[in-house]
Scaffold this motif. Structure first.
Motif, PDB file in Angstrom:
ATOM      1  N   SER A 136      -8.316   4.381   9.419  1.00  0.00           N
ATOM      2  CA  SER A 136      -7.439   4.444  10.596  1.00  0.00           C
ATOM      3  C   SER A 136      -6.304   3.440  10.486  1.00  0.00           C
ATOM      4  O   SER A 136      -5.143   3.744  10.814  1.00  0.00           O
ATOM      5  N   LEU A 137      -6.619   2.236  10.023  1.00  0.00           N
ATOM      6  CA  LEU A 137      -5.574   1.225   9.838  1.00  0.00           C
ATOM      7  C   LEU A 137      -4.563   1.676   8.790  1.00  0.00           C
ATOM      8  O   LEU A 137      -3.351   1.468   8.944  1.00  0.00           O
ATOM      9  N   LEU A 138      -5.046   2.303   7.736  1.00  0.00           N
ATOM     10  CA  LEU A 138      -4.158   2.787   6.689  1.00  0.00           C
ATOM     11  C   LEU A 138      -3.213   3.853   7.239  1.00  0.00           C
ATOM     12  O   LEU A 138      -2.007   3.835   6.972  1.00  0.00           O
ATOM     13  N   LYS A 139      -3.748   4.756   8.023  1.00  0.00           N
ATOM     14  CA  LYS A 139      -2.919   5.806   8.624  1.00  0.00           C
ATOM     15  C   LYS A 139      -1.899   5.219   9.597  1.00  0.00           C
ATOM     16  O   LYS A 139      -0.740   5.643   9.649  1.00  0.00           O
ATOM     17  N   MET A 140      -2.322   4.227  10.380  1.00  0.00           N
ATOM     18  CA  MET A 140      -1.434   3.606  11.364  1.00  0.00           C
ATOM     19  C   MET A 140      -0.269   2.884  10.707  1.00  0.00           C
ATOM     20  O   MET A 140       0.855   2.913  11.198  1.00  0.00           O
ATOM     21  N   ASN A 141      -0.540   2.227   9.574  1.00  0.00           N
ATOM     22  CA  ASN A 141       0.464   1.358   8.968  1.00  0.00           C
ATOM     23  C   ASN A 141       1.234   1.982   7.811  1.00  0.00           C
ATOM     24  O   ASN A 141       2.322   1.518   7.474  1.00  0.00           O
ATOM     25  N   VAL A 142       0.664   3.023   7.212  1.00  0.00           N
ATOM     26  CA  VAL A 142       1.287   3.622   6.034  1.00  0.00           C
ATOM     27  C   VAL A 142       1.681   5.076   6.257  1.00  0.00           C
ATOM     28  O   VAL A 142       2.626   5.576   5.660  1.00  0.00           O
ATOM     29  N   GLY A 143       0.946   5.761   7.132  1.00  0.00           N
ATOM     30  CA  GLY A 143       1.204   7.182   7.341  1.00  0.00           C
ATOM     31  C   GLY A 143       0.468   8.043   6.329  1.00  0.00           C
ATOM     32  O   GLY A 143      -0.569   7.643   5.807  1.00  0.00           O
ATOM     33  N   HIS A 144       1.010   9.260   6.049  1.00  0.00           N
ATOM     34  CA  HIS A 144       0.413  10.184   5.081  1.00  0.00           C
ATOM     35  C   HIS A 144      -1.037  10.522   5.437  1.00  0.00           C
ATOM     36  O   HIS A 144      -1.909  10.623   4.565  1.00  0.00           O
ATOM     37  N   ALA A 145      -1.277  10.693   6.735  1.00  0.00           N
ATOM     38  CA  ALA A 145      -2.643  10.949   7.204  1.00  0.00           C
ATOM     39  C   ALA A 145      -3.228  12.215   6.601  1.00  0.00           C
ATOM     40  O   ALA A 145      -4.454  12.327   6.437  1.00  0.00           O
ATOM     41  N   ASN A 146      -2.376  13.167   6.232  1.00  0.00           N
ATOM     42  CA  ASN A 146      -2.860  14.447   5.703  1.00  0.00           C
ATOM     43  C   ASN A 146      -3.552  14.312   4.347  1.00  0.00           C
ATOM     44  O   ASN A 146      -4.353  15.171   3.958  1.00  0.00           O
ATOM     45  N   LYS A 147      -3.259  13.236   3.603  1.00  0.00           N
ATOM     46  CA  LYS A 147      -3.891  13.074   2.292  1.00  0.00           C
ATOM     47  C   LYS A 147      -4.998  12.023   2.280  1.00  0.00           C
ATOM     48  O   LYS A 147      -5.577  11.753   1.239  1.00  0.00           O
ATOM     49  N   ILE A 148      -5.300  11.431   3.441  1.00  0.00           N
ATOM     50  CA  ILE A 148      -6.294  10.358   3.523  1.00  0.00           C
ATOM     51  C   ILE A 148      -7.624  10.898   4.050  1.00  0.00           C
ATOM     52  O   ILE A 148      -7.683  11.518   5.114  1.00  0.00           O
ATOM     53  N   SER A 149      -8.697  10.665   3.293  1.00  0.00           N
ATOM     54  CA  SER A 149     -10.050  11.056   3.699  1.00  0.00           C
ATOM     55  C   SER A 149     -10.960   9.829   3.696  1.00  0.00           C
ATOM     56  O   SER A 149     -10.691   8.839   3.015  1.00  0.00           O
ATOM     57  N   SER A 150     -12.052   9.929   4.446  1.00  0.00           N
ATOM     58  CA  SER A 150     -13.007   8.828   4.534  1.00  0.00           C
ATOM     59  C   SER A 150     -14.286   9.152   3.781  1.00  0.00           C
ATOM     60  O   SER A 150     -14.795  10.271   3.848  1.00  0.00           O
ATOM     61  N   LEU A 151     -14.813   8.143   3.084  1.00  0.00           N
ATOM     62  CA  LEU A 151     -16.108   8.227   2.446  1.00  0.00           C
ATOM     63  C   LEU A 151     -16.948   7.134   3.106  1.00  0.00           C
ATOM     64  O   LEU A 151     -16.750   5.949   2.839  1.00  0.00           O
ATOM     65  N   LEU A 152     -17.848   7.545   3.984  1.00  0.00           N
ATOM     66  CA  LEU A 152     -18.533   6.602   4.865  1.00  0.00           C
ATOM     67  C   LEU A 152     -20.028   6.509   4.582  1.00  0.00           C
ATOM     68  O   LEU A 152     -20.653   7.471   4.160  1.00  0.00           O
ATOM     69  N   MET A 180       0.797  -1.226   0.000  1.00  0.00           N
ATOM     70  CA  MET A 180       0.000   0.000   0.000  1.00  0.00           C
ATOM     71  C   MET A 180       0.832   1.280   0.000  1.00  0.00           C
ATOM     72  O   MET A 180       0.384   2.296  -0.540  1.00  0.00           O
ATOM     73  N   LEU A 181       2.000   1.246   0.581  1.00  0.00           N
ATOM     74  CA  LEU A 181       2.796   2.476   0.713  1.00  0.00           C
ATOM     75  C   LEU A 181       3.066   3.171  -0.622  1.00  0.00           C
ATOM     76  O   LEU A 181       2.795   4.380  -0.755  1.00  0.00           O
ATOM     77  N   PRO A 182       3.578   2.492  -1.656  1.00  0.00           N
ATOM     78  CA  PRO A 182       3.822   3.201  -2.927  1.00  0.00           C
ATOM     79  C   PRO A 182       2.544   3.713  -3.585  1.00  0.00           C
ATOM     80  O   PRO A 182       2.574   4.746  -4.263  1.00  0.00           O
ATOM     81  N   LEU A 183       1.440   3.016  -3.376  1.00  0.00           N
ATOM     82  CA  LEU A 183       0.176   3.472  -3.956  1.00  0.00           C
ATOM     83  C   LEU A 183      -0.279   4.769  -3.296  1.00  0.00           C
ATOM     84  O   LEU A 183      -0.767   5.687  -3.975  1.00  0.00           O
ATOM     85  N   VAL A 184      -0.136   4.836  -1.985  1.00  0.00           N
ATOM     86  CA  VAL A 184      -0.533   6.042  -1.250  1.00  0.00           C
ATOM     87  C   VAL A 184       0.398   7.199  -1.581  1.00  0.00           C
ATOM     88  O   VAL A 184      -0.039   8.340  -1.799  1.00  0.00           O
TER      89      VAL A 184
END
Length: 578
Positions: free
Chosen positions: A542-558, A519-523
């Motif tokens: 949350s799991l993606l942020k915990m394991n990959v980082g880059h929280a500033n570019k990650i948004s949720s569509l819920l 996932m890291l190179p994709l993110v």
């Protein structure tokens, strides 16, 4: 003519809505069409509105459609609840019995057909659903005779007379629409399908079949929506292969019984939903510390507590990873199609035995109960791996000592024996223990055993932990999902790309241990990352942020109202988030 159609039948629960959808969809599947069906039903045996929405296409489809071409209504409530889905030019087929009405301003045509009256004339009002299918076949330009094999399979056990009566009902429905109502529209005629034979099944059936093909011969379970079909399928099939299903008194018993059967050398598992998994948590810990293989299927539904038992949700994610007290190795898998559900179930048994730990196969109601066309399964590539299970005669142990069942090894996996094997005697206990299984509170031993168990997964190999659709080196957005959202995301991507948005897609199939390297190179390559999931707190994000980082570019569509995502929702909301 059209290449794709969305059809829905609705009425009161208990009056044949499900069987109407089944006969209609199975017949079209046998003609070679691709289908995707999703059933809305209440958590009660009878009464309350229910509907079955089925998408028919000449090409593969894996999601519910946004709109509706044909609505078959057995009561006014069905029209009132579902009318907003009809597209301009859509059709309502309704039973004349309840004097159906629609808005005069709507660009929709109502055909009032005496479903009940025609069926009653033929012998019983119960055949009104066959009359409705006949009327539908006239709209689609499908010969009513195409339903004969399905009707025979469905009602043949009741005798040839019943089969003929149902066929007459289908024919009468088609005749009434054409002759009495003068239906002559051709804009709903379906293009002919390729005629190829494919399977048509729900995810639960694929899981059950996968367990059977993967060598499982015992299942212990307690009935619960939406997992019960797995047990029901195997109650019928397992005895034919020398196996058995035990309906236990509760989920605690089901999980511990599965652990015991695995300890005895059988491949076994259990299946449940969120409330049942809550009860199993202590037993899952027992599997971890005793290093017994254990496969559990969690078919997620709306929670918490009893919640929404018959509605879609994906909110068990964190509980499946972190729910047990203490720390144990654990694997959480998440198939995203019915085909993957079959193959991943087999792999779950392999991983459980190779690494001697609990493996959770995480699905959701939409995947477990949604019915879809499946290409023929490939049984030639099925592989059964039993890890370090000792099948040869064991060497005699010096001084008649105990077998080191929990031997500290470099890869963290100890040799395993079946009880009763000569020279294989050892202790098994849920308290901390030494290499032979004897209870031990030694600090050094505790560290050795904990470290050994936790390094098991360091070398774990999982084929295709992420399903990727990578179209661009530097996309505007990376859409991330898991389990049943895959098809809907894929459809939304087509629309976004048509508007000039560069989109990559990652569907995570291995939740724990998390596929960080995948996932890291994709993110990193994406300008924006949008995580699509059916829960209120963004657990996958949350799991993606915990394991990959880059929280500033990650948004949720819920979405967490109990309904699956529709393609237009992901399309529209993704544009807003970009």
């Amino acid at each position: 003519m059209i290449s794709q159609l969305s059809w829905k039948v609705g009425g009161q629960q208990g009056e044949g809505i499900e069987s109407t959808g089944e006969v209609f969809s199975i017949a079209l599947n046998r003609l070679g069409y691709y289908l995707y069906g999703y059933r809305h039903f209440s958590s009660r045996i009878k009464g309350g509105h229910t509907n079955n929405k089925i998408r028919v296409s000449t090409t593969q489809v894996r999601s519910i459609s946004d709109d509706l071409d044909i609505l078959v209504a057995f009561d006014q409530e069905t029209i009132d609840v579902n009318f907003h889905e009809l597209r301009a030019g859509g059709i309502v087929l309704a039973d004349s019995k309840f004097n159906p009405t629609i808005s005069d301003e709507a660009n929709v045509t109502l055909y009032s057909v005496p479903f009940t009256a025609i069926a009653t004339e033929l012998g019983t009002s119960l055949m009104k659903n066959m009359v409705a299918i006949g009327a539908t076949s006239a709209i689609l330009d499908i010969d009513p005779s195409g339903y004969r094999d399905v009707v025979n399979d469905t009602y043949g056990r009741k005798g040839e007379k019943i089969v003929e009566k149902n066929m007459q009902a289908i024919e009468k429905g088609a005749e009434y629409l054409k002759n009495e109502l003068g239906f002559d529209r051709q804009d709903m005629y379906l293009e002919k399908a390729d005629g190829n034979k494919r399977m048509f099944m729900i995810g639960n059936d694929a899981i059950a079949l996968g367990a059977l093909a993967g060598g499982s011969r015992f299942m212990a379970a307690y009935p619960i929506t939406p997992a019960s079909e797995i047990m029901e399928y195997l109650i019928e099939k397992l005895p034919k292969f020398g196996g058995a299903v035990i309906q236990t008194e509760d989920e605690i018993a089901a999980c511990t019984m599965a652990i015991g059967a695995n300890y005895a050398g059988a491949r076994t598992f259990t299946a449940s939903a969120g409330p049942g998994l809550s009860l199993m948590m202590e037993a899952i810990g027992l599997s971890g510390i005793t290093e017994q293989p254990l496969v559990i299927v969690d078919t997620q539904r709306g929670g918490p507590s009893t919640g929404l038992p018959t509605k879609q949700e994906q909110s068990d994610l964190m509980a499946m990873i972190y729910g047990t007290h203490g720390e144990i190795p654990k694997v959480v898998m998440a198939p995203s199609t019915v085909q993957e559900a079959f193959y991943d179930t087999i792999e779950a048994f392999n991983i459980a035995e190779e690494y001697q730990c609990p493996v959770i196969l995480l699905t959701d109601l939409q995947l477990s109960l949604g019915k879809q066309t499946v290409e023929p399964l490939d049984y030639s590539n099925i592989e059964i791996r039993r890890g370090k299970l000792q099948t040869e005669e064991l060497p005699e142990i010096e001084n008649k000592g105990y077998f080191k069942r929990f031997e500290v090894t470099k890869d963290g996996v100890s040799p395993r024996v079946i009880p009763g094997m000569k020279n294989g005697i050892h202790h098994v206990t849920g308290v901390e223990h030494d290499e032979t299984g004897k209870p031990s509170e030694s600090a050094g031993n505790r560290i050795d055993q904990m470290d050994k168990r936790l390094r098991k997964l360091n070398s774990m190999q999982f084929k295709n932990p992420v399903h990727k659709n990578i179209q661009h080196e530097n996309p505007d957005v990376l859409l991330v999902g898991f389990i049943s959202t895959r098809g809907t995301i894929e459809e939304a991507i087509v629309r976004l790309e048509a508007e000039g948005v560069k989109v990559n897609h990652a569907q995570i199939r291995l939740i724990h241990p998390f596929p960080t390297e995948e996932m890291l190179p994709l993110v990193e390559s994406a300008k924006k990352v949008i995580v699509v999931e059916n829960n209120a707190t963004g657990q996958l994000a949350s799991l993606l942020k915990m394991n990959v980082g880059h929280a500033n570019k990650i948004s949720s569509l819920l979405k967490y109202d109990g309904n699956p995502f529709l393609p237009h929702e992901i399309h529209t909301r993704s544009k807003e988030l970009i």
